[in-house]
Enzyme design. Structure first.
Site, PDB file in Angstrom:
ATOM      1  N   ASP A 265       0.455   3.133  -7.021  1.00 31.80           N
ATOM      2  CA  ASP A 265      -0.487   3.754  -6.074  1.00 31.80           C
ATOM      3  C   ASP A 265       0.101   5.078  -5.575  1.00 31.80           C
ATOM      4  O   ASP A 265       1.260   5.126  -5.142  1.00 31.80           O
ATOM      5  CB  ASP A 265      -0.686   2.774  -4.898  1.00 31.80           C
ATOM      6  N   HIS A 266      -0.677   6.139  -5.644  1.00 35.44           N
ATOM      7  CA  HIS A 266      -0.252   7.463  -5.144  1.00 35.44           C
ATOM      8  C   HIS A 266       1.080   7.927  -5.726  1.00 35.44           C
ATOM      9  O   HIS A 266       1.992   8.307  -4.973  1.00 35.44           O
ATOM     10  CB  HIS A 266      -0.175   7.483  -3.608  1.00 35.44           C
TER      11      HIS A 266
HETATM   12  P1  13P Z   1      -6.755   1.554   3.523  1.00 33.46           P
HETATM   13  O1  13P Z   1      -5.733   2.183   4.418  1.00 33.46           O
HETATM   14  O2  13P Z   1      -8.144   1.838   3.998  1.00 33.46           O
HETATM   15  O3  13P Z   1      -6.524   0.102   3.332  1.00 33.46           O
HETATM   16  O4  13P Z   1      -6.613   2.245   2.068  1.00 33.46           O
HETATM   17  C1  13P Z   1      -5.578   1.875   1.191  1.00 33.46           C
HETATM   18  C2  13P Z   1      -5.443   2.782   0.021  1.00 33.46           C
HETATM   19  O5  13P Z   1      -6.255   3.636  -0.249  1.00 33.46           O
HETATM   20  C3  13P Z   1      -4.250   2.594  -0.836  1.00 33.46           C
HETATM   21  O6  13P Z   1      -4.159   3.578  -1.814  1.00 33.46           O
HETATM   22  O1  G3H Z   2      -2.578   4.719   0.688  1.00 33.05           O
HETATM   23  C1  G3H Z   2      -1.472   4.261   0.935  1.00 33.05           C
HETATM   24  C2  G3H Z   2      -1.248   2.804   0.931  1.00 33.05           C
HETATM   25  O2  G3H Z   2      -1.825   2.209   2.076  1.00 33.05           O
HETATM   26  C3  G3H Z   2       0.215   2.501   0.807  1.00 33.05           C
HETATM   27  O3  G3H Z   2       0.880   2.764   1.993  1.00 33.05           O
HETATM   28  O4  G3H Z   2       2.694   4.302   1.273  1.00 33.05           O
HETATM   29  O5  G3H Z   2       2.880   2.988   3.409  1.00 33.05           O
HETATM   30  O6  G3H Z   2       3.072   1.840   1.178  1.00 33.05           O
HETATM   31  P1  G3H Z   2       2.493   2.995   1.958  1.00 33.05           P
HETATM   32 ZN    ZN Z   3      -4.878   5.510  -1.245  1.00 33.81          ZN
END
Ligand code: 13P
Ligand code: G3H
Ligand code: ZN
Length: 311
Positions: A82-83
Site C-alpha cells: 500500500d502506498h
Molecule cells: P481509511 O483511512 O479511510 O481507512 O483509508 C485507508 C487507505 O486508503 C489505505 O491505503
Molecule cells: O493510507 C494509509 C494507510 O491507512 C496505512 O497507514 O502508513 O500509518 O500504515 P500507515
Molecule cells: Zn490509501
C-alpha cells in the site's frame, strides 16, 4: 491455492458489479480477524501492507502470516504493498513475495509520476506482479506524507487515458472526495463524492479497474465507543456506506479500509480493559479486538463490497 495477483479478481469484480476489500494489516490478530470474516463469507481478499507496517512488523513476519492465511483457508488472497513510496520499496516487495504493489507517485509532477510508475510496472510485470498507480491527491495522513484539504486535488479525467497507456498500470487509484484517516469532512459538512468524475473516468477507460483509497465509513460509531470507555477523540465523519456501494457497482474494483479497523480494534480493547481492569494477559483483550475486526469486515463484505460468495 497460492497467493494470487489482483488481475482475475478485478476482472470478475468489474463484470459482477462488486468490489474487493483491501484491508491494511499490521499484526497477527488483524490478519486473523479479516481472514475469518472472508472465510465465513467466501470472499476474495486483498491484504495490504504499508511501508509503515513493514517497518513496524517486519516484511518476513507479515508475509509468512499472510501465507498462513492462504494455507488455512484456501481463499484467493493478494498480498499488496500500500502506498509504495519509491522504486526500491516496490522492488523489495516484488522480490520478497508480494503479488501486487502500489507505486504512489501522486505527490510528484505528472511527468515524474508517469516515469516512476512505468519503471515499477516494467520490473513488476517481468515477475508476474500487478501494479496500482495513483493520479490526484487525497487529503489526510499516510506514512510521513500529510496532505491538507487545501492541497488535495481531484483526479483530472483528461489525464487518465494517457497515464494508463504510458505506464501500463493494472489499476488506478483516483481522488473523488474520499480521504485518509477518521476526519474526512469538517463538522457540519455534508459528505459528498464526485460521481461525475468517476463516470468520466469510466468512459475514458472502459473495463479498467479503479481503486478508492480513504474509504472508511463507520469511524463515528467507534469514536463514540472509544470515548465511552475513557478515550478523548473529537467527533469523526466517514464516507457514507451507500456511496461506496454505488461506487462498487461502477468501475471501482478495490476499496481500501484501514481507519475502521484501527478504531474497531481500539474500541474493543478499551471496552475490555474498562470492564476487566485487572486483566494483563494480552490474549484476553486481543481476542475481543480480533472479533471486532471480524465483525466489521463481515459487515463491509455484505453491505459495501458485495463480494460475498465470490471467492
Ligand atoms: P481509511 O483511512 O479511510 O481507512 O483509508 C485507508 C487507505 O486508503 C489505505 O491505503
Ligand atoms: O493510507 C494509509 C494507510 O491507512 C496505512 O497507514 O502508513 O500509518 O500504515 P500507515
Ligand atoms: Zn490509501
Amino acid at each position: 491455492m497460492p497467493l494470487v495477483t489482483t488481475k482475475e479478481m478485478f476482472k470478475a469484480a468489474y463484470e459482477g458489479g462488486y468490489a474487493i476489500g483491501a484491508f491494511n494489516v499490521n499484526n497477527m490478530e488483524i490478519i486473523q480477524g479479516i481472514v475469518q470474516a472472508a472465510e465465513k463469507l467466501q470472499a476474495p481478499l486483498i491484504l495490504q501492507v504499508s511501508a509503515g507496517a513493514r517497518k513496524y512488523a517486519n516484511h518476513t513476519y507479515l508475509t509468512k502470516l499472510v501465507e498462513a492465511a492462504v494455507i488455512e483457508t484456501g481463499l484467493p488472497i493478494a498480498l499488496h504493498l500500500d502506498h509504495g513510496p519509491d522504486f526500491e520499496t516496490c522492488k523489495s516487495c516484488i522480490d520478497g513475495g508480494f503479488t501486487s504493489v502500489m507505486i504512489d507517485g501522486s505527490h510528484h509532477s505528472y511527468e515524474d509520476n508517469v516515469a516512476l510508475t512505468k519503471k515499477v510496472v516494467e520490473y513488476a510485470h517481468a515477475k508476474g506482479v500487478t501494479v496500482e498507480g495513483e493520479l490526484g491527491q487525497l487529503a489526510g495522513i499516510e506514512d510521513d506524507v500529510n496532505v491538507s484539504a487545501e492541497d488535495a486535488s481531484y483526479t483530472n479525467p483528461e489525464q487518465v487515458y494517457d497515464f494508463v497507456t504510458r505506464t501500463g498500470v493494472d489499476s488506478l487509484a483516483i481522488a473523488i472526495g474520499t480521504s485518509h484517516g477518521a476526519y474526512k469532512f469538517k463538522p457540519g459538512q455534508n459528505p459528498e463524492l464526485r460521481f461525475d468524475i468517476l463516470e468520466e473516468i469510466e468512459a475514458k477507460l472502459p473495463g479498467f479497474p479503479i481503486v478508492l483509497h480513504g474509504a472508511s465509513s463507520v469511524v463515528p460509531e467507534f469514536v463514540k465507543q472509544i470515548n465511552e470507555f475513557g478515550g478523548d477523540l473529537p467527533d469523526a465523519i466517514g464516507i457514507p456506506e451507500e456511496m461506496l456501494r454505488k461506487a462498487a457497482g461502477m468501475a471501482v474494483c478495490k476499496i481500501n479500509i484501514d481507519s475502521d479497523l484501527r478504531l474497531a480494534m481500539t474500541a474493543a480493547i478499551r471496552k475490555h480493559m474498562a470492564e476487566n481492569p485487572s486483566d494483563f494477559d494480552p490474549r484476553q483483550y486481543l481476542a475481543p479486538a480480533r472479533t471486532a475486526i471480524e465483525n466489521m469486515v463481515a459487515h463491509k463484505i455484505e453491505t459495501v463490497l458485495g463480494c460475498a460468495g465470490k471467492a
